[in-house]
Design a protein around this motif. Structure first.
Motif, PDB file in Angstrom:
ATOM      1  N   TYR A  99       0.848  -1.193   0.000  1.00  0.00           N
ATOM      2  CA  TYR A  99       0.000   0.000   0.000  1.00  0.00           C
ATOM      3  C   TYR A  99       0.882   1.240   0.000  1.00  0.00           C
ATOM      4  O   TYR A  99       1.823   1.334   0.790  1.00  0.00           O
ATOM      5  N   CYS A 100       0.555   2.196  -0.877  1.00  0.00           N
ATOM      6  CA  CYS A 100       1.203   3.512  -0.902  1.00  0.00           C
ATOM      7  C   CYS A 100       0.118   4.560  -0.718  1.00  0.00           C
ATOM      8  O   CYS A 100      -0.811   4.651  -1.529  1.00  0.00           O
ATOM      9  N   LEU A 101       0.247   5.350   0.332  1.00  0.00           N
ATOM     10  CA  LEU A 101      -0.809   6.289   0.713  1.00  0.00           C
ATOM     11  C   LEU A 101      -0.238   7.697   0.809  1.00  0.00           C
ATOM     12  O   LEU A 101       0.879   7.901   1.270  1.00  0.00           O
ATOM     13  N   GLU A 102      -1.015   8.673   0.378  1.00  0.00           N
ATOM     14  CA  GLU A 102      -0.530  10.046   0.247  1.00  0.00           C
ATOM     15  C   GLU A 102      -0.268  10.746   1.575  1.00  0.00           C
ATOM     16  O   GLU A 102       0.746  11.414   1.759  1.00  0.00           O
ATOM     17  N   ALA A 103      -1.176  10.625   2.517  1.00  0.00           N
ATOM     18  CA  ALA A 103      -1.106  11.430   3.739  1.00  0.00           C
ATOM     19  C   ALA A 103       0.058  11.010   4.626  1.00  0.00           C
ATOM     20  O   ALA A 103       0.293   9.819   4.822  1.00  0.00           O
TER      21      ALA A 103
END
Length: 214
Positions: free
Chosen positions: A64-68
């Motif tokens: 998973y790659c998440l912005e925040a």
């Protein structure tokens, strides 16, 4: 030597990624960051990949790659994504080398939530990984270090030892004594941190790692 090593910290910003690069180089392990948050500054996988010198280690893509720049559960919530631990476990099995370690870097510390119900500590247990604890000296670090150690002791998760980042402080010896976990080594602060630095630190850590992982 096929096993799993999980890099956790006593808090955020204590040097887990540089430590991961040094240990990956020392062990010629594969590197994996299951969940990456805060993409504006790039990914930890990109950082580690750029610091490795050996031609054996593989840096695997994140689950998973998440912005925040937040804990995984919150970053995922903001994107209406649910992080599924079973997907992480499946990928760990897929990425595990046959004869080398798989080194995994966590986000923050043990009680960082992965989703609404699962914490990093739970994930480590499911992955059946041994832990390296990364610490740094700052006001309150003894408390954070010993809480981390006590939780690992309480849950029976195997610990290889401590990596301390930065200049030596006597707090380091106290944490070793009170926790009962051995010192793997210390990685000094450096500017710049480059391949030569990581390769040198890896060489310094190799003998201790071989002894403690035997």
């Amino acid at each position: 030597m096929s096993e799993r090593i999980f890099i956790t910290g006593i808090g955020t910003g204590v040097g887990k990624t540089i430590t991961s690069a040094c240990l990956t180089e020392a062990l010629q392990a594969d590197y994996w960051k299951p969940v990456q948050t805060g993409l504006l500054e790039g990914t930890d996988t990109e950082t580690v990949q750029a610091l490795l010198s050996n031609d054996v280690s593989v840096c695997h893509p994140e689950a998973y790659c998440l912005e925040a720049p937040a804990s995984p559960h919150l970053a995922a919530r903001l994107e209406n994504i649910s992080i599924q631990p079973h997907r992480i476990l499946e990928l760990a099995n897929q990425y595990q080398p046959a004869n080398r370690p798989l080194l995994m870097e966590g986000a923050g510390g043990l009680m960082v939530p992965i989703n609404e119900d699962v914490f990093t500590l739970d994930l480590i247990r499911e992955l059946n990984a041994r832990v390296v604890i990364v610490a740094q000296n700052y006001l309150g670090s003894i408390n954070h270090a010993l809480l981390t150690a006590r939780l690992l002791q309480h849950t029976g998760i195997a610990v290889i030892g401590w990596i301390f980042n930065g200049d030596y402080h006597t707090n380091e010896d106290d944490v070793i004594r009170w926790s009962g976990y051995p010192r793997i080594g210390r990685i000094p602060l450096a500017h710049p941190v480059d391949k030569a630095f990581v390769q040198h630190q890896a060489q310094l850590l190799t003998a201790s790692l071989q002894t403690l992982m035997a």
